[in-house]
Design an enzyme around this catalytic site. Structure first.
Site, mmCIF file in Angstrom:
data_model
loop_
_atom_site.group_PDB
_atom_site.id
_atom_site.type_symbol
_atom_site.label_atom_id
_atom_site.label_comp_id
_atom_site.label_asym_id
_atom_site.label_seq_id
_atom_site.Cartn_x
_atom_site.Cartn_y
_atom_site.Cartn_z
ATOM 1 N N GLY A 100 0.837 -1.201 0.000
ATOM 2 C CA GLY A 100 0.000 0.000 0.000
ATOM 3 C C GLY A 100 0.872 1.252 0.000
ATOM 4 C CG PHE A 101 -0.844 5.182 -0.062
ATOM 5 C CD1 PHE A 101 -0.500 5.883 -1.205
ATOM 6 C CD2 PHE A 101 -2.184 4.857 0.126
ATOM 7 C CE1 PHE A 101 -1.456 6.263 -2.137
ATOM 8 C CE2 PHE A 101 -3.145 5.238 -0.793
ATOM 9 C CZ PHE A 101 -2.777 5.936 -1.926
ATOM 10 N N GLY A 102 2.253 2.957 2.460
ATOM 11 C CA GLY A 102 3.412 2.902 3.339
ATOM 12 C C GLY A 102 4.512 2.011 2.785
ATOM 13 C CD GLU A 106 -14.319 11.339 -0.384
ATOM 14 O OE1 GLU A 106 -13.656 12.318 -0.738
ATOM 15 O OE2 GLU A 106 -13.831 10.211 -0.252
ATOM 16 C CG ASP A 147 -4.708 2.907 7.468
ATOM 17 O OD1 ASP A 147 -4.092 3.992 7.453
ATOM 18 O OD2 ASP A 147 -5.734 2.700 6.803
#
Lengths: 415, 415
Positions: free
Chosen positions: A12-14, A169, A298
């Site tokens: 993921g992003f990390g 959203e 997270d």
């Protein structure tokens, strides 16, 4: 000298940013992920609401890292960490490490009511998004075939639980698809029967933002026809619908955006966990029992000024790069400077041409905020390919106001 | 005067074109389809090989017909036709008709070995394409994790059964993804271990084409590294692989492109069927027992000069428009002119920059044929939206030679 081994769990992003930051290092890197793709999760709600295709917001991890020769990507979910022998265990064998980065994200939490998940899916994976898309579109199709107004109303009721960014959203996007698309494409459905309800237990939407943005978000949603119910809790969810206070709302369209918990892999770590299972990490994102094991994004609980950092992409990205620096320089624990989160602001979009954003003391709402939201998200998309695709989808959607990806793909063909 | 009722079953090329041709008629039209989308099937193999997203080649039927006010689109599979009472039966109720168009396409045929389907999926629906994509990509991922060369070879073997257009196109596309992508993105796999085998029972590929195109297609595939085995039959398929003559090939990667049969709905019709279950239709595409019931496209057997028309999109499109003319003018059976197929040519592509095409006596192969193939397919894509998207994907793919949609989406996330 033997090359040191780094194992990164999670693309993921990390995990991905840690890996990319180490592209010139001498390390032998292994990146493990359960999926073969990196997902741009902040836009997942647009897959769920038929604006984007999965391929627009996801890219194969090994494609992104294709040129980085010091990394090996394997599609293997880690089952546990053996800290004593410095190994990550997977169904495909064990992976030894000198350094370990755990960046496995989070899952939905139903606050002990795990049975609710089958009726009220959350939105974390492509498969979640496709099943929510199928549920929404199938409800319209079903309503078009019915004659009893009470039955139609049931299928035209959408309840989103949780007033954070995802809930806001989703509510805005469902309002747009139902009000606009219904009018043009369906013959029988009366759009006046559509009900979109957003339920939030606390007294305001978007808790991480300051006033007046919480109010602005509420007003924007209400102007799109969404009923916002604050300070109310869901006490029951079953196949027929959900209970809010004394009222039972009948609908098959429930979406859960109310809570997160850390992934189960964290359980196998020798570390203190917080209430939702996240690893409570040190100032350098390592865990107390081993300064060469880091938990980021997270799955980690990192406190700043007594407040935990939010589970959002920028935190994971910055922690990934920060940890990569420590590993590349082999910095001993006592020489490591604390991680400091640089807040670039938060933003949430509420339908077309409406958004809220906050960057420290600057607060914006309306169409300028929406425009900035679009720019920032395009910039963040990891590969050029996807920027180009998403931009062209958005231009299309903006000009035509028609969601292009309205496919119900789980059904079988004529047989 | 009461408006006449037309029911169209199937929103493929035949049904959709019949419907659109009737946009100015006084009829009350109901279009029934099992799915909510029209699929551009000739490009489905590009979804299976990760070049295009499902959303690039499919569009919601009710979106395409949004402005045509005389039609009502319902997502309801027809279960049978009650010719006596002039009704189509579905789970959502019965639909009366004055005219009926049946355009329900075809399914794979395993020549009586239905048990083979689970091991060797065919390619008719989006769901078929996604499961083939998942199978191919997962095999690469699996091979990357293995060490035993014999095991690796098994996962790197791909067998396509059937040397028609689908088989030829799939073999070419798999050769490209495995040769090019493997080299760049994987660290362990030796591309020399990849084997792609195309098996065809008859003595030549692409039976509908004339020489030298059959030979050209074979040569093109061979230059991409595909082994073409002609005149050989598959005698067994199971979870381990398949038997061709005396040889058993171990592989989980089997793709079936060998045979079709008509959809089961045809069984309920009072009409003579051919060997593969298609309705044998009259010169006006109606059935003998009722001149107001038409069967068109892949579900019909229409003979021209003693040869049945092929199950390809242009036949269905032309039959759809032809039948619409009869219905709009309420032409009695004895006044109807015979349907005549206007052959605009056939084409099949074999990887990037290689194709074969034939239009009556004109035969072309190589990069010019490929270029024309691209133009024709872009033109045929039904809505502007998809033209624009597919073109941008193709430009991307042509320039980068990287399949963009390499996602294995059926897996679940970290849990």
């Amino acid at each position: 000298m033997k090359r040191k081994k780094l194992v990164i769990i999670g693309g993921g992003f990390g995990g991905l940013n840690a890996c990319k930051a180490l592209k010139n290092s001498e390390l032998e890197i292994t990146l493990l992920d359960r999926s073969n793709y990196h997902l741009f999760q902040p836009l997942l709600y647009q897959v769920a609401t038929a604006v984007l295709s999965p391929g627009d917001i996801a890219a194969p991890i090994r494609g992104i890292l294709s040129k980085q020769k010091n990394v090996r990507v394997l599609m293997s979910p880690a089952t546990s960490v053996d800290q004593k022998n410095r190994k990550v265990l997977t169904a495909d064998g064990d992976f030894e490490y000198d350094y370990l980065i755990i960046a496995v994200g989070s899952r939905h939490s139903y606050f002990g009511n795990d049975g609710w998940e089958q009726y009220a899916p959350g939105l974390k994976t492509i498969s979640d998004a496709l099943s929510i898309r199928e549920r929404i579109l199938s409800s319209f199709e079903k309503a078009e075939k019915l004659n009893d107004p009470k039955e139609i109303e049931k299928f035209m009721t959408f309840v989103i639980v949780g007033g954070g960014p995802t809930g806001v959203e989703m509510a805005g996007a469902i309002a747009e698809i139902s009000k606009k698309t219904l009018l043009k494409d369906f013959r029988n459905i009366n759009p006046a029967l559509t009900k979109i309800i957003l339920v939030e237990g606390s007294p305001k939407l978007l808790n991480m933002y300051d006033e007046p943005l919480n109010k602005k978000a509420k007003e924007s949603l209400e102007s799109l026809g969404v009923t916002v119910r604050l300070g109310e809790s869901v006490t029951k969810i079953n196949s027929l619908g959900l209970q809010i206070g004394g009222e039972f709302i009948e609908t098959p369209n429930l979406i859960w955006a109310a809570g997160n918990k850390a992934s189960t892999l964290i359980e196998s770590l020798d570390v203190q966990k917080d209430r939702i299972g996240r690893a409570i990490v040190e100032r350098d994102c390592s865990i107390k029992s081993d300064s060469n094991v880091f938990v980021i994004g997270d799955s980690a609980m990192f406190s700043e000024n007594g407040k935990p950092l939010a589970g959002i992409a920028p935190v994971a990205v910055q922690q990934g790069k920060y940890v990569a620096g420590i590993i590349e320089n082999d910095t001993p624990k006592d020489k490591r400077k604390s991680f400091v989160y640089f807040d670039k602001g938060s933003m949430a979009t509420i339908g077309r041409a409406r958004a809220v954003m906050q960057m420290r003391n600057i607060k914006l709402s309306g169409s300028l905020a929406w425009f900035l939201w679009g720019i920032v998200h395009i910039m963040f998309l990891i590969s050029f390919r996807n920027k180009y695709k998403v931009m062209s989808e958005w231009i299309w959607y903006y000009l035509t106001q028609r969601q292009g990806i309205r496919l119900i793909t789980h059904k079988t063909d004529w047989s």
